[in-house]
Design a protein around this motif. Sequence first.
Motif, short mmCIF file in Angstrom:
data_model
loop_
_atom_site.label_atom_id
_atom_site.label_comp_id
_atom_site.label_asym_id
_atom_site.label_seq_id
_atom_site.Cartn_x
_atom_site.Cartn_y
_atom_site.Cartn_z
N GLY A 90 -42.65 5.27 43.71
CA GLY A 90 -43.56 5.45 44.83
C GLY A 90 -42.90 5.86 46.13
O GLY A 90 -43.48 5.71 47.19
N ASP A 91 -41.68 6.34 46.07
CA ASP A 91 -40.96 6.75 47.28
C ASP A 91 -41.31 8.20 47.59
O ASP A 91 -40.93 9.09 46.84
CB ASP A 91 -39.45 6.60 47.08
N PRO A 92 -42.03 8.45 48.70
CA PRO A 92 -42.38 9.84 49.02
C PRO A 92 -41.17 10.69 49.36
O PRO A 92 -41.21 11.91 49.26
CB PRO A 92 -43.33 9.70 50.22
N GLY A 93 -40.05 10.07 49.73
CA GLY A 93 -38.83 10.82 50.04
C GLY A 93 -37.98 11.08 48.83
O GLY A 93 -36.98 11.77 48.90
N LEU A 94 -38.36 10.51 47.70
CA LEU A 94 -37.67 10.72 46.42
C LEU A 94 -36.19 10.37 46.48
O LEU A 94 -35.34 11.09 45.97
CB LEU A 94 -37.88 12.15 45.93
N GLN A 95 -35.87 9.23 47.08
CA GLN A 95 -34.48 8.82 47.23
C GLN A 95 -33.72 8.75 45.91
O GLN A 95 -32.60 9.25 45.82
CB GLN A 95 -34.41 7.50 48.00
N THR A 146 -30.32 11.00 45.01
CA THR A 146 -29.08 10.37 44.59
C THR A 146 -28.64 10.92 43.23
O THR A 146 -27.46 11.20 43.02
CB THR A 146 -29.25 8.84 44.51
N THR A 147 -29.57 11.11 42.32
CA THR A 147 -29.26 11.69 41.01
C THR A 147 -28.71 13.10 41.16
O THR A 147 -27.73 13.47 40.49
CB THR A 147 -30.52 11.71 40.12
N TYR A 165 -21.72 11.01 34.01
CA TYR A 165 -22.83 11.55 33.22
C TYR A 165 -23.43 10.48 32.31
O TYR A 165 -24.65 10.36 32.19
CB TYR A 165 -22.36 12.76 32.40
N ALA A 166 -22.56 9.69 31.67
CA ALA A 166 -23.03 8.68 30.71
C ALA A 166 -23.79 7.54 31.38
O ALA A 166 -24.65 6.92 30.76
CB ALA A 166 -21.84 8.12 29.93
N ARG A 176 -28.90 4.95 33.71
CA ARG A 176 -28.92 3.55 34.11
C ARG A 176 -28.99 3.42 35.63
O ARG A 176 -29.76 2.62 36.16
CB ARG A 176 -27.68 2.83 33.59
N ARG A 177 -28.21 4.25 36.33
CA ARG A 177 -28.22 4.19 37.80
C ARG A 177 -29.58 4.60 38.35
O ARG A 177 -30.10 3.98 39.28
CB ARG A 177 -27.13 5.11 38.37
#
Length: 111
Positions: free
Chosen positions: A11-16, A20-21, A64-65, A69-70
């Motif tokens: 639900g983050d409109p800033g797509l944090q 990060t990904t 990458y692996a 998870r992150r």
Amino acid sequence: MDSSRSAGSHGDPGLQPERTTLAWGRTVLALVTVSAIFLRWLPRHGLPILLLFAVSAAAALAIYATQRRRYTARSRGLSKERLDADITAVLWTAFAGVALGGLGIAVVLAG
């Protein structure tokens, strides 16, 4: 909190988490590129360059692996309004960078 929300929905409109990904993805791309450059240096600097290749390729593979998870952890953290920094990932990436720098200097000075 909306109980109908999935684990990946934050639900983050800033797509944090997505930003990060993307940043971790750029880090993987940079490490893969550096690995390829190290292989190109193999004829000039000899077998010690394979250590540089191994460190950069291993760092890229580890990032990458662990990426899914992150991302999931960040999304859940935003949903629960409790987000902790991933200090371990940042420290290991910094350690890989310092190791690559030191090993690179050693290989160049030795050759």
